[in-house]
Design a protein around this motif. Structure first.
Motif, PDB file in Angstrom:
ATOM      1  N   THR A 138      52.465   2.911 -11.254  1.00 58.54           N
ATOM      2  CA  THR A 138      51.466   3.096 -12.310  1.00 58.54           C
ATOM      3  C   THR A 138      51.716   2.127 -13.472  1.00 58.54           C
ATOM      4  OG1 THR A 138      52.755   4.910 -13.303  1.00 58.54           O
ATOM      5  CG2 THR A 138      51.025   5.507 -11.705  1.00 58.54           C
ATOM      6  N   GLU A 139      52.976   1.793 -13.728  1.00 59.71           N
ATOM      7  CA  GLU A 139      53.286   0.767 -14.735  1.00 59.71           C
ATOM      8  C   GLU A 139      52.700  -0.570 -14.311  1.00 59.71           C
ATOM      9  OE1 GLU A 139      57.595   2.463 -16.424  1.00 59.71           O
ATOM     10  OE2 GLU A 139      57.515   0.833 -14.948  1.00 59.71           O
ATOM     11  N   GLN A 198      50.145  -1.099 -12.394  1.00 60.89           N
ATOM     12  CA  GLN A 198      48.698  -1.069 -12.565  1.00 60.89           C
ATOM     13  C   GLN A 198      48.310  -1.362 -14.009  1.00 60.89           C
ATOM     14  OE1 GLN A 198      47.917   2.887 -10.685  1.00 60.89           O
ATOM     15  NE2 GLN A 198      46.417   1.767  -9.464  1.00 60.89           N
ATOM     16  N   ARG A 199      49.044  -0.780 -14.954  1.00 65.18           N
ATOM     17  CA  ARG A 199      48.746  -1.024 -16.366  1.00 65.18           C
ATOM     18  C   ARG A 199      49.018  -2.485 -16.740  1.00 65.18           C
ATOM     19  NH1 ARG A 199      51.110   4.128 -16.768  1.00 65.18           N
ATOM     20  NH2 ARG A 199      53.127   3.260 -17.413  1.00 65.18           N
ATOM     21  N   GLU A 200      50.096  -3.040 -16.213  1.00 65.51           N
ATOM     22  CA  GLU A 200      50.439  -4.439 -16.499  1.00 65.51           C
ATOM     23  C   GLU A 200      49.366  -5.391 -15.989  1.00 65.51           C
ATOM     24  OE1 GLU A 200      54.227  -5.074 -14.712  1.00 65.51           O
ATOM     25  OE2 GLU A 200      55.273  -3.659 -16.023  1.00 65.51           O
ATOM     26  N   GLY A 202      46.254  -4.474 -15.432  1.00 67.92           N
ATOM     27  CA  GLY A 202      44.951  -4.074 -15.933  1.00 67.92           C
ATOM     28  C   GLY A 202      43.997  -3.613 -14.851  1.00 67.92           C
ATOM     29  N   SER A 211      42.660  -0.307 -12.196  1.00 65.04           N
ATOM     30  CA  SER A 211      42.601   1.150 -12.040  1.00 65.04           C
ATOM     31  C   SER A 211      42.654   1.580 -10.576  1.00 65.04           C
ATOM     32  CB  SER A 211      41.309   1.690 -12.668  1.00 65.04           C
ATOM     33  OG  SER A 211      40.174   1.084 -12.070  1.00 65.04           O
TER      34      SER A 211
END
Length: 402
Positions: free
Chosen positions: A209-210, A212-214, A216, A218
């Motif tokens: 999930t980190e 995915q955030r890095e 950008g 979903s």
């Protein structure tokens, strides 16, 4: 747009009657009960939940009335077992105790042989009895299906979800990954899943999930799935908190599927461990607390099939004498194993020891279009529409979710 079935119309009409009756009470048009006096509703109790609710359209594109021995449409949902190898020894999985088929990981060529025989496929589920991340061609398979505009998902135990795999899955266009975690306590997890690896799963999911955030992104959508059992239901609130800690926003509870035709089932595959027939005060308290925690943390908490956990776990057969009759899968869904065997659905291998009875034909030996409406499939559909369904179907909609 799918038209409502007769059952669906009755369901909506009954809800309207309930609404009207509530308004009559609200505005003083009906006498309210005196203290300690039970109020008796003048209308019939609500009908059971519409089984179509919460399911993707690819599962429900036909009506109840269209079902017959002959299926007039090609499946739009296809389960493709990309491997029957697994790195865990789950006590609720038949694979741990018996080998129904030859050990096999689906090759790229055989994958194409399967996928190309489903021209109307809209949804592909790339798992069966096995861990999908053990197939090195998995990302390539996903990319092929996404090029055909197919929605793609699979279940995983997440023990192999390394950063390398995570990047591949993101690039592939995977729509959804469902991670099975049957306990928030390491000891409980090890008891059910057969290996003390909860810490590894937590680390893998947190990093994924980190990542995915890095980047950008979903997709894929990540969720955690617990098989609700007497051994682990107390840990549901803690599992919701764990989901929040690793960045996952959805948690699902599903009923345990177990053998109905085995006097002494292996491992935990027997009714005594399930919650369906024993949803007591302790289980109800765990679900209630989990719902409170989920609301506080902004986590979605549901059950399989789009239901809420309590409704799913406490349902009783008294609601419907023929609950299996709501099933659409032998008309809308196909399941193909890594060896090419076509089974009626993904639940059936967990529900009976008579595996041979589940084989509708082999796709590597015959074209699926010929298997789909040959005698075995036709007989299965005919029995499913009767009062005496096939053995694996007798508990469906009763002991476990459709």
């Amino acid at each position: 747009m799918r038209l409502l079935s007769h059952q669906g119309m009755l369901f909506l009409c009954n809800k309207l009657l309930v609404h009207l009756q509530c308004n009559r009470i609200k505005f003083g048009m009906v006498d309210t009960p005196k203290k300690n006096q039970r109020m008796i509703s003048p209308i019939a109790p609500p009908l059971p939940r519409d089984p179509y609710d919460g399911l993707p359209p690819a599962y429900t594109f036909i009506t109840f009335e269209e079902r017959a021995e002959i299926a007039n449409h090609s499946p739009r949902v296809v389960f493709i077992e990309v491997t029957n190898h697994c790195n865990l020894l789950c006590q609720t999985c038949p694979r741990t105790f018996i080998s129904y088929e030859k050990a096999q990981t689906l090759s790229w060529d055989n994958f194409l042989k399967i996928a190309e025989q489903f021209p109307e496929m809209q949804r592909a589920v790339l798992h069966g009895i096995g861990e999908p991340l053990m197939n090195k061609d998995l990302a390539r398979m996903i990319e092929y299906l996404k090029a055909r505009h197919v929605t793609v998902l699979f279940n995983s135990n997440a023990t192999l979800l390394t950063e390398e795999w995570g990047r591949k899955l993101i690039v592939s266009g995977l729509d959804e990954i469902r991670c099975s975690i049957d306990g928030a306590n390491p000891k409980t997890y090890a008891l059910i899943r057969g290996a003390p690896l909860l810490h590894k799963i937590v680390a893998n999911l947190k990093r994924f999930t980190e990542l995915q955030r890095e980047l950008g992104v979903s997709k894929p959508r990540v969720s955690i799935w617990m098989t609700g059992m007497r051994e682990n239901i107390d840990e549901l609130p803690a599992l919701v908190r764990l989901a929040d800690q690793v960045g996952v926003r959805e948690v699902y509870v599903q009923r345990m599927v177990y053998y109905l035709d085995h006097a002494i089932a292996p491992g935990l595959m027997e009714q005594g461990h399930a919650l369906y027939d024993d949803f007591d005060e302790r289980a109800d308290h765990a679900v209630s607390e989990a719902e409170i925690v989920a609301r506080a943390l902004g986590i979605t908490l549901k059950a399989s099939g789009g239901m809420d956990p309590r409704s799913s776990l406490e349902q009783r057969q008294a609601h419907d004498a023929r609950p299996w009759s709501a099933c659409l899968r032998p008309w809308t869904t196909a399941y193909v194993t890594a060896n090419g065997n076509c089974l009626p659905c993904c639940i059936s291998p967990f529900a009976t020891t008579d595996y041979e009875s589940l084989k509708m034909g082999n796709l590597f030996e015959n074209k699926f279009v010929d298997i789909w409406n040959q005698d075995k499939y036709r007989d299965w559909r005919k029995e499913l529409l009767s009062d005496k369904p096939p053995a694996p179907c007798r508990g469906c909609g009763v002991h476990w979710s459709l």
